[in-house]
Scaffold this motif. Structure first.
Motif, PDB file in Angstrom:
ATOM      1  N   ALA A 198      -7.769  -7.576   8.960  1.00  0.00           N
ATOM      2  CA  ALA A 198      -8.407  -6.386   8.377  1.00  0.00           C
ATOM      3  C   ALA A 198      -7.599  -5.527   7.479  1.00  0.00           C
ATOM      4  N   THR A 232      -8.921  -4.880   3.416  1.00  0.00           N
ATOM      5  CA  THR A 232      -8.956  -3.569   2.980  1.00  0.00           C
ATOM      6  C   THR A 232      -8.093  -3.349   1.746  1.00  0.00           C
ATOM      7  N   TRP A 289     -15.788   6.837  -0.276  1.00  0.00           N
ATOM      8  CA  TRP A 289     -15.494   5.204   0.173  1.00  0.00           C
ATOM      9  C   TRP A 289     -13.893   5.141   0.039  1.00  0.00           C
ATOM     10  N   ARG A 348     -12.521   6.478   3.286  1.00  0.00           N
ATOM     11  CA  ARG A 348     -12.775   5.532   4.331  1.00  0.00           C
ATOM     12  C   ARG A 348     -11.886   4.150   4.410  1.00  0.00           C
ATOM     13  N   PHE A 349     -11.762   3.818   3.309  1.00  0.00           N
ATOM     14  CA  PHE A 349     -10.907   2.803   3.142  1.00  0.00           C
ATOM     15  C   PHE A 349      -9.311   2.805   3.568  1.00  0.00           C
ATOM     16  N   THR A 386      -8.725   5.370   5.521  1.00  0.00           N
ATOM     17  CA  THR A 386      -8.563   5.794   7.012  1.00  0.00           C
ATOM     18  C   THR A 386      -8.616   4.345   7.862  1.00  0.00           C
ATOM     19  N   ASN A 387      -9.525   3.369   7.392  1.00  0.00           N
ATOM     20  CA  ASN A 387      -9.340   2.262   7.952  1.00  0.00           C
ATOM     21  C   ASN A 387      -7.894   1.498   8.064  1.00  0.00           C
ATOM     22  N   GLU A 402      -5.707   3.237  10.390  1.00  0.00           N
ATOM     23  CA  GLU A 402      -5.860   2.610  11.651  1.00  0.00           C
ATOM     24  C   GLU A 402      -5.509   1.401  12.055  1.00  0.00           C
ATOM     25  N   ASP A 403      -5.745   0.469  11.106  1.00  0.00           N
ATOM     26  CA  ASP A 403      -5.627  -0.930  11.245  1.00  0.00           C
ATOM     27  C   ASP A 403      -4.215  -1.282  11.284  1.00  0.00           C
TER      28      ASP A 403
END
Length: 432
Positions: free
Chosen positions: A154, A158, A172, A175-176, A178-179, A182-183
């Motif tokens: 992941a 990203t 976006w 969002r990326f 944030t991902n 978190e990952d």
């Protein structure tokens, strides 16, 4: 449930010496005497007291008088040298076994060197077998490795999107980011858990999963002050929930009320009648009997599984071979209860070493999310040792198939490493 006693603190060391001299694994000895490998490990390192009763059971399993575990260091050393001489590496050699006593008397230092090398070699052999087994079959390890690979994939995906040429809107991009954050956190936490878990492999007999950590904590008496000392967050969380559940059960059925109820002979012999006498659910009464172990239930143990047959709790009983999570005997009455929920099953069973147990199994169903929710099934098996020989009609059970010595077993699903494959039976192709 806590093993208490006043033997010398060196008793644990002598237990370990005798076990090592016989090249026996901690897990095998612990299973045979009805405690967890992690608890035996604490005993052997003199970190837990050991009662006279447990010393006697260990002495029986280690084929040595109980007095020698407390006093017989020389006998242990003699046995260690004899075991070293019997190792396959000594094949073709002819050590003077009748001179072992003289060797220890004249050259105690060299005797200790030989014993130390033999124990070290035996320990490494057992560790290799254990690591091989864990690396190929341990569900916790496999799941954790999968989580690491998933998180790495992941993060990489990203990051690849963010470095590609082309315009990405601010929304976006956030969002990326944030991902990615978190990952990466998930990867860090999972990697830490994996490292801690792999480090635990170095400790012989250490609990290998959070569930086994909690079970070892239970076997030590589940002192509230020690729950925070469990190695993993998952184990601490499980222990906290278990403590809360036990406290709730005790509040509903206090120790004294249960102890008074079992004074009735009919109620003591029949948990169904006992539950009716107390006007309480049978599953609650079974849990309390395994927790308190009142008169008539001394040394009782408890197994709990969900509808899939996965063991969710194991509380040891003296001499009962506790099944491994995910790998237990299909003949256990516990699993028969899943097919007939709300019906109590009583069955005597006998272990491969001839020990008898009276089992009482019962399954319940629930719908915690209401009519529209899933139907959950939970089965419990309370078991207590039978004094004297097992009944002739007792059901023959064993540990997992791979380490079961029963050659002619209709439920065998894989070959045993303990008996020749040519003598083993199991389901036929028609059965499958």
């Amino acid at each position: 449930m806590t093993e208490r006693g006043t033997p010398s603190v060196l008793t644990g060391t002598r237990i370990r010496e005798r076990r090592m001299s016989l090249s026996r694994r901690q897990a095998d000895i612990a299973r045979a005497v009805g405690i967890s490998p992690a608890y035996l490990n604490l005993i052997e390192h003199n970190r837990r007291p050991v009662s006279a009763d447990l010393v006697a059971r260990l002495a029986e399993e280690l084929d040595v008088p109980a007095e020698e575990l407390a006093e017989g260091r020389e006998e242990v050393r003699i046995a260690a040298l004899r075991e070293a001489a019997a190792h396959p590496v000594a094949a073709g050699l002819t050590p003077e076994l009748d001179q072992v006593t003289e060797l220890l008397a004249r050259f105690p230092g060299w005797g200790q060197v030989l014993i130390a090398h033999a124990r070290r070699a035996g320990g490494l052999e057992h560790q290799l077998v254990d690591l091989s087994d864990r690396m190929t079959q341990d569900p916790y390890l496999l799941t954790t490795l999968h989580e690491v690979l998933s998180a790495v994939t992941a993060v990489r995906s990203t990051a690849a999107i963010l470095v590609e040429d082309g315009e990405i809107s601010d929304e976006w991009r956030r969002r990326f980011h944030t991902n990615l954050h978190e990952d990466s956190q998930r990867l860090s936490l999972t990697a830490q858990a994996l490292v801690a878990y792999l480090d635990s492999f170095e400790a012989e007999g250490a609990a290998s999963t959070p569930q086994e950590e909690v079970e070892a904590w239970l076997a030590s008496g589940a002192p509230a002050s020690d729950a925070g000392q469990l190695a993993s967050d998952a184990a601490r969380g499980m222990a906290a929930r278990l403590q809360a559940d036990l406290a709730d059960d005790r509040a509903i059925l206090p120790d004294q009320a249960l102890a008074d109820a079992v004074t009735n002979p009919e109620a003591r012999a029949d948990p169904v009648r006992l539950a009716a006498r107390l006007d309480l659910p049978l599953d609650l009464v079974m849990r309390r009997l395994a927790d308190l172990r009142p008169a008539g239930y001394e040394g009782a143990g408890l197994l709990v599984c969900d509808g899939s047959g996965a063991l969710t709790l194991r509380r040891a009983a003296s001499g009962f071979p506790l099944p491994r999570p995910g790998d237990s005997c299909a003949l256990l009455p516990l699993y028969q209860a899943l097919a007939v929920p709300q019906m109590a099953l009583v069955r005597d069973v006998v272990t491969p070493d001839g020990r008898g147990f009276r089992t009482f199994s019962h399954a319940t169903r629930s719908q915690p999310r209401g009519v529209a929710g899933p139907l959950l099934t939970t089965a419990r098996m309370l078991f207590t040792p039978i004094d004297g020989p097992a009944p002739a009609d007792a059901l023959a059970i064993g540990p997992a198939c791979r380490i079961c010595s029963r050659a002619a077993c209709p439920a065998r699903r894989e070959p045993s490493i303990l008996v020749p494959q040519s003598t083993q039976t199991g389901p036929t192709q028609r059965d499958l």
